[in-house]
Write a protein that holds these residues in place. Structure first.
Motif, PDB file in Angstrom:
ATOM      1  N   UNK A   1       2.692   9.864  52.004  1.00 27.14           N
ATOM      2  CA  UNK A   1       3.403  11.146  51.877  1.00 27.14           C
ATOM      3  C   UNK A   1       3.922  11.328  50.454  1.00 27.14           C
ATOM      4  N   UNK A   2       4.459  10.255  49.910  1.00 28.02           N
ATOM      5  CA  UNK A   2       4.953  10.332  48.531  1.00 28.02           C
ATOM      6  C   UNK A   2       3.802  10.674  47.595  1.00 28.02           C
TER       7      UNK A   2
ATOM      8  N   UNK B   1       7.271  16.135  51.672  1.00 31.59           N
ATOM      9  CA  UNK B   1       8.526  15.621  52.221  1.00 31.59           C
ATOM     10  C   UNK B   1       8.278  14.966  53.573  1.00 31.59           C
ATOM     11  N   UNK B   2       8.990  13.875  53.819  1.00 32.79           N
ATOM     12  CA  UNK B   2       8.742  13.139  55.056  1.00 32.79           C
ATOM     13  C   UNK B   2      10.072  12.726  55.690  1.00 32.79           C
ATOM     14  N   UNK B   3      10.121  12.910  57.003  1.00 28.95           N
ATOM     15  CA  UNK B   3      11.240  12.362  57.779  1.00 28.95           C
ATOM     16  C   UNK B   3      10.671  11.228  58.613  1.00 28.95           C
ATOM     17  N   UNK B   4      11.068   9.998  58.281  1.00 35.46           N
ATOM     18  CA  UNK B   4      10.504   8.823  58.937  1.00 35.46           C
ATOM     19  C   UNK B   4      11.535   8.219  59.880  1.00 35.46           C
TER      20      UNK B   4
ATOM     21  N   UNK C   1       8.699   1.293  48.778  1.00 33.31           N
ATOM     22  CA  UNK C   1       8.840   2.735  49.002  1.00 33.31           C
ATOM     23  C   UNK C   1       9.867   3.323  48.048  1.00 33.31           C
ATOM     24  N   UNK C   2      10.972   2.605  47.878  1.00 35.94           N
ATOM     25  CA  UNK C   2      12.015   3.077  46.966  1.00 35.94           C
ATOM     26  C   UNK C   2      11.440   3.292  45.571  1.00 35.94           C
TER      27      UNK C   2
ATOM     28  N   UNK D   1      11.749  12.602  48.241  1.00 42.61           N
ATOM     29  CA  UNK D   1      10.722  12.956  49.220  1.00 42.61           C
ATOM     30  C   UNK D   1      11.097  12.437  50.608  1.00 42.61           C
ATOM     31  N   UNK D   2      11.779  11.302  50.650  1.00 41.76           N
ATOM     32  CA  UNK D   2      11.912  10.538  51.891  1.00 41.76           C
ATOM     33  C   UNK D   2      13.289  10.708  52.551  1.00 41.76           C
ATOM     34  N   UNK D   3      13.272  11.117  53.810  1.00 39.12           N
ATOM     35  CA  UNK D   3      14.480  11.085  54.661  1.00 39.12           C
ATOM     36  C   UNK D   3      14.232  10.062  55.760  1.00 39.12           C
ATOM     37  N   UNK D   4      15.299   9.334  56.120  1.00 35.66           N
ATOM     38  CA  UNK D   4      15.131   8.312  57.149  1.00 35.66           C
ATOM     39  C   UNK D   4      15.962   8.718  58.385  1.00 35.66           C
ATOM     40  N   UNK D   5      15.365   8.483  59.554  1.00 38.47           N
ATOM     41  CA  UNK D   5      15.923   9.070  60.779  1.00 38.47           C
ATOM     42  C   UNK D   5      17.131   8.359  61.379  1.00 38.47           C
TER      43      UNK D   5
END
Lengths: 351, 351, 351, 351
Positions: B99-100, B105-108, B122-123, B133-137
């Protein structure tokens, strides 16, 4: 969008319900914001207000919406699938009748009309139309607590309702708020709660006037107590106190033959603060923290009902509920100056 | 739609964000239902699952969506603006990296990766991409109670955090749920709460094992207690008890130098029932009544962030939070068999 | 005892107040047990009952006490310093008058007399005696919660009282318990609460009869609602429900112009039980857990007042309170069958 | 008194137990007042203090009591049936041993002795005396909430105890209060709660030190957390925080395999105040509102036990409990500076 092309077997994404909003003062603007930002499957398409400037301002917050000059244009617009009415109460009857005539589902803020007779006109008109069109904005029916209590009643957990105790408190009211406003603006919510929980209207109402707080504005007895009685004998006490200065509280206890149940007890963050050596929480300043989710749920449920063609959501207040509320409010208003209980008389409910 | 034609000055209605969903087991299917029914401004456009049949079934509930064979196709699809990952954890790293790379944009769902090193990849990748880009659930960050406590901390009402007491209870767990699952499936939520409330990670963790309930499945000590300590010295007690048979409860007390605050106390309908002569309420069977609104709010906030280009919502967990959680979980897992506290070591946070 | 000899400067240990108890049925026997076991500075010296056998049995539980044949002998006995009356209500007037005549302090269980006129006789007789003699057994005045609310009112924290809401619930009542018993046995406690909290009697009372629960015995409307109004306009709602099957509950809310305050909320042990997935506590089976400490405190305060010569404890109900309660009960009884409010008329309070 | 003469068959009124009090500083003076005013069946006969003037002052408040110069005279006095020790802790061992030697029942404030070895001496001496003599003043055992939780445990309602969470908060402490005082003055109460609720001592203890509040006096880490583990594996967390500035709070949660139970939740008067828009109640300033009734009940139960010859009341702490507390405190004190858990070692309990 290539989705439909690459997967022709899939049904198309559903179109948003296009909502026309009549009257975008505080309440109407809230609804526009709600539909534009939080209501799935809907968008605001047309807006009107008797102040053109207000309509322009609010429309600008709802991308894709346009402004028209008259409410009649909202009802007639081709790009309006359903109508939300948040105009002053004296216009509701005519506007709802126009929606019925146009065959467009309508969610009308309370009141349905200014008197029982006008409200009954709407009931008859909808009946002649032959299918449900009218939802009335008693949003508490969509509050989680109200829903839990309704569930418990329907499940029979509480047995036969014997008493319903309602308390309704506001931090303050505007100057000019009188006993009559207490009936039509405040008590009306508990009046609809009678229909919602007890599934029968009151047959009589009596006003009890305690000594008034020194903070009550001129022309207002505050607190006030209304006593309602239903045909089957359930008694409802409705205590209203609208200049508490503390905040907004709505509490309800249903006393049934098998048990009692309470909603509206305080919760949320509980602190023990060094500053004052007290434990507890904050009373919300107004109705929004308590009922914001109920408004969202109400409008979302209405949109879902419009989308599936039922037009009126389960548990929503109907035109008939609006007529009953009007009749009960009229009797409550009369009871303000009456000696003893005032009878509530209702015309026949159309089959 | 004639709206644009009749009012050309108005901006067009915003297009829905088209979401591709990778993995539609229970969690993913929930998200599809959420986006299709309740998330404003979004729709599910593409779905994949390693079981094609599952993907077809779930896609059928989201009109306008289509199924593709691989998660790679989801990420690459032209009709996918943003990606939601609800696949098994071992695939998260690779999928988020894709996704990056695709700039989507990604919600994982948690975890970000199976170990700290993978999470750190990933960081770094996101950092190289140059924008969030990254949101974590970690959905609890969007719970109303969590928000109130966070607000109180930010307002300084509670002073300096000294202790954080967390209790996490489940009615039951599946057979095969072990101490390691306790870390990665249950404690992980309180581990993220440390980052959320205290804004610093733990520097050490110790496991305390009380005697186990007879109901704990083979391989599980239940209840378990983890003790975390942050660099500035705040101590966190995390009590986990996942076979209570009673229901789902999450309670949190923050002890600060100016006051203490509690969230998660029971509320809702309170009844006094004739049947058993008890007053009280019901413990919810699982996490849904407690956190359903948090999931909705999380996804809605994510969509809003995607729509406005910020990609990650305020207060959302980030890739860095995901790395920190991975490092803390790893240490917690080691502490299960260690004698005394285990140190948590973190790589440097990219500027 | 050598204490006095070895330390002649010291005052002697105070002698116990010797209490004669008239009527030792359930209530009287409770008092004997209380005085014999828990009341400091008092002992039961003489006991009578219209059933000699009962008197013998109860006396045997109070070492040092003896039995006499008639209540007159109790009043007259040289070894009786003060009299506690727990005989049936119809004898109270005469027995209290005899105590006044004998100059012996008396604590009389409610009612003071069977009607307002008889009660007024006692008021006048005590007044002629020239000093306080009569305490009336409204024990709730000695309940910790009642005391806290009274303190808050006296401190002015709640401003002017506007409304007082009382709820009084019993698990069940004996067969033969009628609406009249509801007035004289149950409502009488809230009737005295009006005098206690509001420091003025009611000027009118109205009965509101909801539909009755199917469990109410023949001749009883249950629940019942009484509405009282005081001269200064405070309204009191008293909801009575005595066949709940759940347990004993007394709750009171005082609504004042500066704030509202509630007593009687459930507390004690709160459990979350695996068996039923509910959180909460137990409703006590009867009034004892709620008011046992109040009875103890009442009798202890009375003994202290007798010992210091004031005879009537601070905050205790007096003969005048007994007269007021009798007048209010009479009006409440009339209101059971009246159409609308019934006036409460009071004779003048002697200076 | 003519009672005995006129009714010779009746047994005589029981004589009051004559209590000698050693040490009448704040705690001892409280006990003198308690016995003189509220404890049925007892009176203070002899008083001593190392400050003669203090002894005179306190004795003057207990009519019939006299002052002696030394504690030895109290124990020896013919007009002393039982001894209450409220002197500084370093004298307890010798004074209790003297009571045992004199065969006089004694209620000794905590601690029983200054170290485990001295406390064990007392255990052995009492054992050689051949009958119970020593009660130890852990008054919480007589708190209503503690009793309810103990009842629930004994009834098996909660199953096997797995965890015990204790929170102990004070508004403030005197300057000079150190970590060691935290063990011996504060934690000691929860240490005895372990014996009371779990009926087994701890086998190890570990100190966890969070960052300290800025309000902690020099030499005190505040808050502090102790972790105890019993032989059967129950874990006890004891959180102490003694400079909250808010007030006194003691809360306890027992987590059992069949359910969890909590005591010490706030109750009492709940107000919604206009002044600050908050609902809630007041945290008591110190331990008295919470435990005043427990002290009364403790002393009353002790007097009843002395009167019936059992000497030690049911559920009272014994010399053995005092020894166990001393051993556990010693280990807790060592754990303040230890790395990891410290073992608690106990000598054998005499049969």
């Amino acid at each position: 969008m290539t989705a439909q092309q690459s997967s022709p077997a899939q049904s198309a994404a559903p179109q948003d319900i296009r909502v026309g909003v009549i009257g975008v003062g505080r309440m109407g603007a809230d609804h526009v914001e709600r539909i534009a930002r939080r209501t799935k499957g809907a968008r605001v398409s047309v807006v009107s207000d008797y102040l053109r400037e207000t309509a322009e301002k609010v429309s600008a917050t709802a991308p894709g919406s346009r402004v028209v000059d008259t409410w009649q244009e909202v009802v007639a617009a081709e790009d309006v699938d359903a109508v939300l009415i948040a105009s002053p109460g004296q216009f509701h009857r005519e506007q709802v009748l126009a929606c019925i005539a146009a065959g467009k589902p309508v969610l009308c803020e309370k009141p349905l009309a200014m008197n029982p007779s006008d409200a009954y006109d709407v009931v008859l008109a909808e009946r002649e139309a032959g299918h449900p069109v009218v939802s009335l904005g008693f949003m508490r029916r969509f509050d989680a607590g109200y829903g839990e209590l309704k569930d418990a009643l329907e499940a029979g957990d509480l047995g036969t309702p014997l008493l319903l105790n309602c308390k309704h408190r506001n931090a303050d009211v505007l100057p000019g708020f009188t006993d009559t406003h207490m009936v039509y603006d405040s008590a009306v919510h508990e009046i609809d709660a009678i229909s919602f929980f007890l599934e029968e209207p009151a047959v009589s109402v009596q006003t009890v006037m305690p000594r008034s707080t020194e903070k009550a504005p001129e022309g207002l007895h505050d607190p006030l107590l209304f006593l309602f009685r239903t045909a089957s004998g359930t008694v409802v006490t409705d205590e209203l106190w609208v200049s508490t200065d503390a905040g907004y509280e709505v509490r309800t206890e249903l006393v049934g033959s098998l048990g009692a149940a309470t909603i509206g007890q305080e919760s949320g963050l509980v602190t023990t603060q060094q500053a004052d050596g007290r434990w507890g929480g904050t009373v919300p300043a107004d109705f929004r923290p308590r009922f914001a989710a109920a408004y969202d749920a109400e409008v979302q449920a209405w949109i879902a009902a419009v989308a599936d063609g039922s037009n009126v959501a389960p548990r929503s207040a109907t035109a008939w509920d609006g007529y009953v509320a009007a009749a009960m409010c009229e009797a409550a208003e009369q009871s303000l100056t009456a000696d003893g209980p005032v009878e509530v008389t209702l015309l026949e409910q159309p089959a």
